[in-house]
Design a protein around this motif. Structure first.
Motif, PDB file in Angstrom:
ATOM      1  N   VAL A  83       0.845  -1.204   0.000  1.00 17.57           N
ATOM      2  CA  VAL A  83       0.000   0.000   0.000  1.00 17.57           C
ATOM      3  C   VAL A  83       0.873   1.242   0.000  1.00 17.57           C
ATOM      4  N   ASP A  84       1.938   1.244   0.845  1.00 21.39           N
ATOM      5  CA  ASP A  84       2.826   2.406   0.902  1.00 21.39           C
ATOM      6  C   ASP A  84       3.682   2.510  -0.347  1.00 21.39           C
ATOM      7  N   LEU A  85       4.097   1.360  -0.911  1.00 17.56           N
ATOM      8  CA  LEU A  85       4.950   1.388  -2.105  1.00 17.56           C
ATOM      9  C   LEU A  85       4.210   2.006  -3.286  1.00 17.56           C
ATOM     10  N   MET A  86       2.957   1.618  -3.473  1.00 19.69           N
ATOM     11  CA  MET A  86       2.208   2.089  -4.633  1.00 19.69           C
ATOM     12  C   MET A  86       1.750   3.525  -4.489  1.00 19.69           C
ATOM     13  N   ARG A  87       1.823   4.072  -3.256  1.00 18.18           N
ATOM     14  CA  ARG A  87       1.426   5.465  -3.067  1.00 18.18           C
ATOM     15  C   ARG A  87       2.426   6.373  -3.772  1.00 18.18           C
TER      16      ARG A  87
END
Length: 797
Positions: free
Chosen positions: A257-261
């Motif tokens: 979730v944080d990577l794709m942000r």
């Protein structure tokens, strides 16, 4: 419109009026309807073509966004792989680094601010099952009494030849504390990635996991990236060698979730992205899927799946068009064509109906208008496509200006160069793109363009500086051309400017200049080192042979002195004096060649200067002021004290001779620390309190290794040395003194002694500004042994 004609009554034999051709009065209307139907057919064809063009444009935009999104994901993880490689370089073949140092390294990288999705940066140490207890005891002794390897060999339920433990993790707080001591090798998914990295020597990506930081109730998907750390100097050519040399891994955990942000930039909202681990998009392999976007009432118009290979593992990126992207579909053009076609068809039909008496002419007119409408639409559509393709795919930024210098057109590359969107740039004066000091020149150039006068900008590509919207200056290359137009047409004439960002070219030129300068310096240093090494080998061999001969002569002379009678004792004493001078010369040659026998001991250089103060003062002479300075916490060094005293005496004598009978000599001591990557000159000199003479040149015997040194500087305010003399200063028998005033072995002997003692020597001088000779001796870290009390001579025990 029908005309009414009055007829005379027909004769009895004439046909009645009702006998006219049926439907003849409806022909104009039927012809008008046929023309209208034809116009509708042509309009349908044009409308279909425009709609296909709009669909093609939407499809191209979607394909471009999907390619950019997949490339952004690969590029983002490639950057994270470089972060792990940097961490491995920091470890330098060891996983036993201090936690404070590793934490400072993490804070310097500012990973939590610049690299979204990267939860932590850690080190997983590898060990055998029998080493677990010692590892736990060592970590507990560092202030972590509750530390243990989890689940460990016992908790894993199987016997494994390899156990790992997360021994370092940053930031060392919050959720990351759950991972401290975790044995990742006990978990199959992580173990497969760690084994792949270990055997290949490259970065490896794990499969879908729930991170330890999430806890037992965690549901978010994540993965880890591993990079092996091998023992320094160990061979790693084969898989077995890499396994034998393994010390552990540097790794980074990621939350999807944080990577794709933020991946995909401003265009990310135009796609709905799902990421699957592996070659197939199955629910169990789902790594990431965003929440449904608002406004979605039907299925996406477009969908694609792209496999990407990242660190040896394949991901499937499934992307669909979002409502925001589908909203860019240009349906106004087809609707406008349809409305215009219907309107024109009605008008043409009306004209045909009104001109029913000239049916052929009306038919030709309708056909011509229809064909002209189709051709006009085709020309307009083709021109629009051509211009759009040229501008949007140009390598250079394109800026079009009117004759007054206002921006009228702007392409995507110009947005990337100047940071302004087309909506922000169009309508502004072009001088906002230039620095303040060049805007007056631009205004004069535009005035010349308006008058039709010549300008240097039209003569060819010109290099200049542009201004980014952030205020940053950008070196650019401009190609300017005038657009044709009539003088009375205020909007017909203008200027086109192609702008190329030449920052990479300037950086490449600067790097090449720096590389050439470093190459020249390296070659000069190599030449000096080879010259000194060759001279050292030569003088060492000569000195050894010469010293052996002198020992034989000295022994025979001493035996002859003990005998009575001839030969003359005075002549023998002269021979013995010559032998002593030759022995001293041999000692100096051995010192330069680094072969003299040394008797090193722990020395406090400050105390040695105090003991030698009277000797050095006598050597300096009455007309010279000799000063000393030493810090109270001076480090000890391991050298031969007699040879160090001899070197300092020679340097004081050289300084005295350089001042020709009067002046000032300064002896300065200091502690010096040379950091990794630090130049061997400036920082060390300033720390050693031995500043350079104004305009002085420097010469180092070799590049200094990082570490702690004790610096001893001898400075004078004599006549100094030019650079050509400094190049030969350390060579034996080289001297600028008159014949008979010196042997030319003083600095060469000092150079040999310092290098034999593991130190370095620096020479700094300028004509008329004096000379500074600085000796750097390695710091001795062992405790200093107290000297034994000297025996009292003449007292019986």
């Amino acid at each position: 419109m029908q005309q009414t004609t009055h007829h005379t009554p027909p004769p009895a034999s004439a046909p009645p009026p009702s006998s006219e051709r049926p439907g003849a009065g409806q022909a104009p209307l039927l012809l008008a309807l046929a023309v209208f139907v034809l116009a509708l057919a042509v309009t349908f064809v044009a409308w279909s073509g425009a709609r296909r063009e709009a669909d093609t444009q939407l499809r191209q935009a979607f394909e471009y966004r999907t390619r950019d999104m997949s490339y952004s994901i690969v590029r983002r993880l490639a950057v994270y792989e470089q972060v792990l490689r940097g961490a491995r370089g920091y470890l330098r073949g060891s996983v036993d680094v201090s936690r404070a140092g590793f934490g400072e390294y993490y804070r310097q990288l500012r990973l939590d601010q610049s690299f979204p999705g990267l939860e932590a940066l850690g080190i997983a140490s590898a060990m055998g099952p029998g080493d677990v207890a010692a590892h736990e005891a060592r970590v507990r002794a560092e202030g972590f009494p509750e530390y243990r390897v989890q689940p460990g060999v016992e908790g894993s339920g199987q016997q494994r030849p390899l156990v790992t433990a997360i021994s370092h993790i940053e930031p060392f707080s919050g959720r990351n504390l759950r991972a401290f001591g975790f044995d990742m090798y006990s978990e199959p998914v992580r173990r497969a990635a760690m084994a792949a990295a270990r055997d290949s020597g490259q970065a490896a990506l794990s499969g879908k996991v729930v991170l330890v930081q999430e806890g037992s109730a965690g549901t978010g998907s994540g993965f880890l990236m591993y990079l092996p750390v091998y023992r320094t100097g160990a061979p790693v050519w084969s898989r077995d060698q890499r396994r034998a040399a393994l010390l552990g891994w540097v790794y980074a955990p990621f939350r999807m979730v944080d990577l794709m942000r933020g991946v995909g930039g401003v265009a990310a909202s135009q796609l709905e992205v799902a990421v699957y681990d592996g070659d197939t998009a199955t629910p169990d392999a789902l790594l990431y899927r965003p929440a449904a976007q608002p406004g979605r009432t039907r299925a996406p118009r477009m969908r694609t799946a792209i496999p990407v290979l990242i660190a040896g593992r394949t991901w499937t990126v499934e992307m669909t068009s979002s409502p925001e992207l589908e909203a860019t579909y240009d349906g106004a053009g087809p609707r406008l064509i349809a409305a215009a076609g219907v309107l024109l068809g009605g008008l043409v039909s009306l004209v045909v109906w009104l001109l029913a008496g000239s049916r052929r002419r009306a038919l030709q007119l309708a056909q011509g208008m229809t064909l002209e409408l189709r051709a006009s639409h085709d020309r307009i559509a083709a021109e629009q496509r051509r211009i759009k393709v040229i501008l949007e795919n140009a390598y250079d930024g394109f800026v079009a200006l009117d004759r007054h210098g206002r921006i009228t057109d702007w392409n995507a590359q110009a947005t990337r160069i100047f940071g302004l969107t087309a909506e922000e740039a169009i309508g502004q004066a072009a001088e906002v793109l230039a620095p303040e000091e060049t805007r007056a020149t631009l205004r004069a150039a535009f005035a010349a363009f308006a008058r039709g006068a010549a300008s240097p900008l039209l003569e060819g590509p010109t290099e200049a500086e542009a201004l980014h919207r952030s205020g940053r200056r950008i070196p650019v290359e401009l190609a300017v051309a005038l657009l044709p137009g009539k003088a009375e047409d205020k909007d017909g004439a203008g200027i086109t400017v192609f702008v190329r960002d030449i920052t990479p070219r300037r950086e490449a030129e600067a790097r090449e200049q720096q590389r050439q300068a470093r190459l020249v310096e390296a070659r000069q240093a190599l030449d000096r080192a080879q010259k000194l090494e060759a001279v050292g080998k030569l003088t060492g061999g000569v000195a050894h042979d010469f010293n052996n001969i002198l020992h034989i002569i000295s022994a025979n002379v001493q035996l002859m002195l003990r005998a009575d009678g001839p030969p003359s004792r005075k002549r023998l004493h002269n021979i013995l004096d010559a032998v002593e001078r030759g022995s001293r010369l041999a000692g100096q040659l051995l010192a330069f060649a680094r072969r003299q026998p040394l008797h090193p001991s722990v020395v406090d250089a400050g105390q040695l200067l105090e003991r030698s103060d009277s000797l050095l003062q006598r050597a300096a002479g009455d007309g010279v002021v000799l000063t000393r300075s030493s810090p109270p916490d001076l480090w000890p060094t391991l050298v031969d004290p007699n040879q160090l005293e001899h070197v300092l005496l020679n340097l004081v004598i050289n300084a005295r001779d350089a001042m020709e009978g009067g002046g000032r000599i300064a002896l300065q001591l200091a502690n010096v620390t040379v950091e990794p990557g630090q130049a061997p000159g400036s920082a060390a000199i300033a720390a050693a309190a031995s500043p350079l003479p104004p305009g002085a040149a420097e010469q180092f015997d070799a590049e200094m290794a990082p570490g702690d040194y004790v610096a001893v500087a001898v400075s004078d305010n004599g006549h100094g040395m030019p650079p050509d003399v400094m190049e030969h200063a350390f060579e034996p028998f080289f001297t600028t003194k008159p014949e008979g005033k010196g042997t030319g072995l003083g600095l060469s002997m000092a150079h040999g002694f310092v290098r034999q003692s593991g130190g370095h020597i620096r020479l700094a001088s300028a004509p008329g500004a004096g000379t500074t000779v600085t000796i750097y001796l390695p710091r001795h870290v062992a405790p200093e042994v107290a000297a034994l009390p000297e025996p009292v001579v003449g007292v019986a025990p």
